[in-house]
Design a protein around this motif. Structure first.
Motif, PDB file in Angstrom:
ATOM      1  N   ASN A 341      55.972  61.840  34.525  1.00 30.74           N
ATOM      2  CA  ASN A 341      55.513  61.668  33.147  1.00 30.74           C
ATOM      3  C   ASN A 341      54.271  60.769  33.116  1.00 30.74           C
ATOM      4  OD1 ASN A 341      55.130  61.174  30.452  1.00 30.74           O
ATOM      5  ND2 ASN A 341      57.182  60.391  30.067  1.00 30.74           N
ATOM      6  N   PRO A 342      53.103  61.281  32.705  1.00 30.96           N
ATOM      7  CA  PRO A 342      51.870  60.492  32.735  1.00 30.96           C
ATOM      8  C   PRO A 342      51.905  59.262  31.836  1.00 30.96           C
ATOM      9  CG  PRO A 342      51.534  62.546  31.521  1.00 30.96           C
ATOM     10  CD  PRO A 342      52.872  62.645  32.194  1.00 30.96           C
ATOM     11  N   ALA A 343      52.740  59.282  30.825  1.00 25.19           N
ATOM     12  CA  ALA A 343      52.848  58.118  29.940  1.00 25.19           C
ATOM     13  C   ALA A 343      53.534  56.942  30.639  1.00 25.19           C
ATOM     14  CB  ALA A 343      53.610  58.489  28.670  1.00 25.19           C
ATOM     15  N   GLN A 344      54.289  57.239  31.714  1.00 21.28           N
ATOM     16  CA  GLN A 344      54.999  56.182  32.451  1.00 21.28           C
ATOM     17  C   GLN A 344      54.230  55.700  33.673  1.00 21.28           C
ATOM     18  OE1 GLN A 344      58.937  58.644  32.550  1.00 21.28           O
ATOM     19  NE2 GLN A 344      59.483  56.550  33.111  1.00 21.28           N
ATOM     20  N   LEU A 345      53.390  56.554  34.237  1.00 25.23           N
ATOM     21  CA  LEU A 345      52.837  56.324  35.575  1.00 25.23           C
ATOM     22  C   LEU A 345      51.532  55.523  35.541  1.00 25.23           C
ATOM     23  CD1 LEU A 345      53.264  56.953  38.595  1.00 25.23           C
ATOM     24  CD2 LEU A 345      51.864  59.016  38.253  1.00 25.23           C
ATOM     25  N   PHE A 346      51.534  54.375  36.236  1.00 28.66           N
ATOM     26  CA  PHE A 346      50.360  53.517  36.379  1.00 28.66           C
ATOM     27  C   PHE A 346      50.151  53.196  37.856  1.00 28.66           C
ATOM     28  CE2 PHE A 346      51.768  52.906  32.080  1.00 28.66           C
ATOM     29  CZ  PHE A 346      50.623  52.643  31.328  1.00 28.66           C
ATOM     30  N   TYR A 347      48.902  52.862  38.210  1.00 27.11           N
ATOM     31  CA  TYR A 347      48.631  52.426  39.586  1.00 27.11           C
ATOM     32  C   TYR A 347      47.788  51.162  39.572  1.00 27.11           C
ATOM     33  CZ  TYR A 347      43.884  54.422  39.212  1.00 27.11           C
ATOM     34  OH  TYR A 347      42.591  54.703  38.831  1.00 27.11           O
ATOM     35  N   LEU A 348      47.865  50.438  40.694  1.00 29.50           N
ATOM     36  CA  LEU A 348      47.154  49.174  40.841  1.00 29.50           C
ATOM     37  C   LEU A 348      46.052  49.317  41.888  1.00 29.50           C
ATOM     38  CD1 LEU A 348      46.922  46.120  40.240  1.00 29.50           C
ATOM     39  CD2 LEU A 348      48.589  45.743  42.087  1.00 29.50           C
ATOM     40  N   PRO A 349      44.771  49.335  41.481  1.00 27.96           N
ATOM     41  CA  PRO A 349      43.680  49.418  42.454  1.00 27.96           C
ATOM     42  C   PRO A 349      43.553  48.125  43.256  1.00 27.96           C
ATOM     43  CG  PRO A 349      42.949  50.041  40.238  1.00 27.96           C
ATOM     44  CD  PRO A 349      44.286  49.366  40.104  1.00 27.96           C
ATOM     45  N   ILE A 350      43.010  48.262  44.469  1.00 33.51           N
ATOM     46  CA  ILE A 350      42.737  47.098  45.309  1.00 33.51           C
ATOM     47  C   ILE A 350      41.323  47.195  45.863  1.00 33.51           C
ATOM     48  CG2 ILE A 350      45.156  46.767  45.961  1.00 33.51           C
ATOM     49  CD1 ILE A 350      44.492  48.115  48.643  1.00 33.51           C
ATOM     50  N   GLN A 351      40.801  46.060  46.309  1.00 35.88           N
ATOM     51  CA  GLN A 351      39.505  46.009  46.980  1.00 35.88           C
ATOM     52  C   GLN A 351      39.599  45.066  48.161  1.00 35.88           C
ATOM     53  OE1 GLN A 351      35.834  45.387  44.873  1.00 35.88           O
ATOM     54  NE2 GLN A 351      36.580  46.384  43.011  1.00 35.88           N
ATOM     55  N   SER A 352      38.745  45.310  49.153  1.00 37.57           N
ATOM     56  CA  SER A 352      38.615  44.394  50.284  1.00 37.57           C
ATOM     57  C   SER A 352      37.504  43.401  49.973  1.00 37.57           C
ATOM     58  CB  SER A 352      38.287  45.171  51.567  1.00 37.57           C
ATOM     59  OG  SER A 352      38.081  44.281  52.652  1.00 37.57           O
ATOM     60  N   VAL A 353      37.782  42.099  50.115  1.00 34.27           N
ATOM     61  CA  VAL A 353      36.777  41.062  49.866  1.00 34.27           C
ATOM     62  C   VAL A 353      36.758  40.118  51.070  1.00 34.27           C
ATOM     63  CG1 VAL A 353      36.944  41.146  47.362  1.00 34.27           C
ATOM     64  CG2 VAL A 353      38.452  39.632  48.623  1.00 34.27           C
ATOM     65  N   PHE A 354      35.579  39.654  51.422  1.00 30.36           N
ATOM     66  CA  PHE A 354      35.446  38.737  52.551  1.00 30.36           C
ATOM     67  C   PHE A 354      35.698  37.302  52.089  1.00 30.36           C
ATOM     68  CE2 PHE A 354      33.102  42.414  54.092  1.00 30.36           C
ATOM     69  CZ  PHE A 354      33.591  42.509  55.395  1.00 30.36           C
ATOM     70  N   LEU A 355      36.391  36.554  52.930  1.00 33.98           N
ATOM     71  CA  LEU A 355      36.672  35.159  52.590  1.00 33.98           C
ATOM     72  C   LEU A 355      35.411  34.317  52.660  1.00 33.98           C
ATOM     73  CD1 LEU A 355      40.064  34.520  54.447  1.00 33.98           C
ATOM     74  CD2 LEU A 355      39.653  35.481  52.176  1.00 33.98           C
ATOM     75  N   SER A 356      34.512  34.693  53.563  1.00 29.73           N
ATOM     76  CA  SER A 356      33.227  33.991  53.715  1.00 29.73           C
ATOM     77  C   SER A 356      32.293  34.890  54.518  1.00 29.73           C
ATOM     78  CB  SER A 356      33.415  32.645  54.433  1.00 29.73           C
ATOM     79  OG  SER A 356      33.947  32.848  55.738  1.00 29.73           O
ATOM     80  N   ASN A 357      31.016  34.577  54.510  1.00 30.90           N
ATOM     81  CA  ASN A 357      30.012  35.293  55.303  1.00 30.90           C
ATOM     82  C   ASN A 357      29.916  36.784  54.971  1.00 30.90           C
ATOM     83  OD1 ASN A 357      29.395  32.918  56.755  1.00 30.90           O
ATOM     84  ND2 ASN A 357      31.054  33.316  58.207  1.00 30.90           N
ATOM     85  N   GLY A 358      30.327  37.158  53.754  1.00 28.35           N
ATOM     86  CA  GLY A 358      30.202  38.557  53.364  1.00 28.35           C
ATOM     87  C   GLY A 358      28.766  39.032  53.361  1.00 28.35           C
ATOM     88  N   GLU A 359      27.853  38.135  53.003  1.00 28.41           N
ATOM     89  CA  GLU A 359      26.425  38.490  53.004  1.00 28.41           C
ATOM     90  C   GLU A 359      25.947  38.828  54.408  1.00 28.41           C
ATOM     91  OE1 GLU A 359      27.663  35.650  51.909  1.00 28.41           O
ATOM     92  OE2 GLU A 359      27.438  35.686  49.723  1.00 28.41           O
ATOM     93  N   ASN A 360      26.489  38.114  55.389  1.00 27.27           N
ATOM     94  CA  ASN A 360      26.102  38.377  56.779  1.00 27.27           C
ATOM     95  C   ASN A 360      26.614  39.736  57.240  1.00 27.27           C
ATOM     96  OD1 ASN A 360      24.965  37.806  59.301  1.00 27.27           O
ATOM     97  ND2 ASN A 360      26.828  36.841  60.052  1.00 27.27           N
ATOM     98  N   PHE A 361      27.843  40.076  56.829  1.00 34.84           N
ATOM     99  CA  PHE A 361      28.377  41.407  57.143  1.00 34.84           C
ATOM    100  C   PHE A 361      27.495  42.485  56.523  1.00 34.84           C
ATOM    101  CE2 PHE A 361      30.894  45.134  56.094  1.00 34.84           C
ATOM    102  CZ  PHE A 361      31.570  45.391  57.275  1.00 34.84           C
TER     103      PHE A 361
END
Length: 379
Positions: A341-361
């Protein structure tokens, strides 16, 4: 006459399994958990044999006895040494977000558990069954990027490059051991709670090849870290992994969206507080997902990774939900959509985030793409 008796016995066994399947499954699971450590120790000789075979195979590729195919286009391979559960899809999504504003990005996956074969390029008629759940998720989430599946990565790349609207960059999903293709940049993932340095070769452990395979990586990303991971603990992990001088180590965490999404609406997680829910997950390691959402009298329903939900599964979900909200993962949503039933069904998106040095990656990835020969023609 023999055939008749065979059919009678087969039918009796079917009825026995049908009537007592849950009880039998419970017994088998308990026995499996009790004996898993012992079984893995018993299988240690097979781990030695498997490790020897993979080592010989890698030596043949490293020394040119078996051919690795290169292509005149930037190719980034994302993978791991162990089986499942390291966060490859969030990492692929991160790369798409990073590169797609500037380049035409294609993702090539084998399409695990799909109900099709050969090369398939995602289009409006594609489904989770035809592509596999994760490629279909990427196709829906990033409609301007090309998503293709092919167990033969060499053939898949050739088919993508033969397209009239061919990509500028190809991301290879779960291709660290696919030595027939030589990528220009390798990203090796290892989960914080399951480092490859602490693991062993299959079947004693979960490694697809020996730890020495990590030397092929340009960068190593420790995924699913606690957001508050200290510098001291990062240093301990760095020492344990003992990377080569040219390799760089990064630490990332899973960031959960603040909203739950459905076909028709988005609602904040807080709006579900004090509301009984059914949490459903068919992923490799669902505990963090459950822990993040668990509240009050919520029920949990766990399925195997990449599970193909049957009619009985759907009935179980509907029965347990009792018209309560059903919260699932983004990967499971693409397989449950249209069945619940679409009225009941939800999902939780996720993302990958760097703890530090993301700019270097980001800089390392962009530098590789810009310097790659195949990218000179990109406008």
């Amino acid at each position: 006459m023999c055939g008749l008796w065979f059919n009678i016995v087969q039918h009796c066994l079917y009825l026995l399994v049908k009537n007592h399947s849950q009880k039998m499954l419970s017994i088998l699971q308990n026995r499996y958990l009790r004996n898993m450590i012992l079984l893995r120790k018993i299988l240690f000789p097979f781990a030695i044999l498997y490790g020897l075979i993979t080592a010989i195979r890698n030596w043949f590729y490293d020394n040119g006895i078996l051919k690795s195919n290169s292509f005149p286009i930037p190719i980034i391979a994302v993978g791991n040494l162990s089986v499942g559960g390291t966060g490859k899809t969030p990492q692929i999504e991160y790369l798409i977000r990073l590169l797609s504003p500037t380049y035409k990005v294609a993702v090539l996956s084998r399409g695990y558990k799909r109900k099709s074969s050969g090369f398939l390029l995602a289009d409006y008629s594609s489904t989770a069954e035809s592509l596999g759940d994760e490629p279909f998720q990427l196709h829906q989430k990033f409609p301007t990027s090309q998503v293709a599946v092919d167990a033969n990565r060499k053939n898949g790349i050739e088919r993508l490059l033969a397209l009239q609207n061919k990509p500028d960059i190809i991301l290879l999903d779960d291709a660290f051991q696919h030595r027939k293709v030589k990528a220009g940049f390798y990203i090796l993932l290892t989960a914080y709670n399951d480092l490859y340095a602490d693991d062993y070769i299959l079947p004693t452990g979960n490694l697809r090849e020996s730890r020495s395979g990590a030397k092929r990586a340009n960068v190593v990303v420790v995924t699913k870290c606690p957001p508050t991971l200290s510098e001291t603990e990062q240093t301990k992990i760095r020492q344990k992994l003992n990377l080569l001088a040219h390799q760089e180590l990064f630490f990332s965490a899973i960031q959960y969206d603040e909203n739950l999404h459905s076909e028709n609406e988005n609602r904040t997680i807080n709006s579900f507080k004090n509301t009984d829910k059914l949490l459903v997950a068919g992923i490799a390691k669902p505990k963090p997902f459950f822990n993040h959402l668990q509240d009050g009298n919520d029920e949990e329903l766990e399925f195997p990774d990449h599970h193909d939900f049957t009619e009985n599964d759907i009935q179980t979900i509907q029965k347990k939900s009792k018209n309560k909200p059903i919260i699932t993962t983004e990967k499971d949503f693409v397989r449950l959509k249209g069945k619940v039933n679409p009225a009941q069904l939800f999902y939780l998106p996720i993302q990958s985030v760097f703890l530090s040095n993301g700019e270097n990656f980001n800089k390392k990835i962009n530098n590789y793409v810009e310097q790659s020969t195949g990218n000179r023609s990109v406008s």
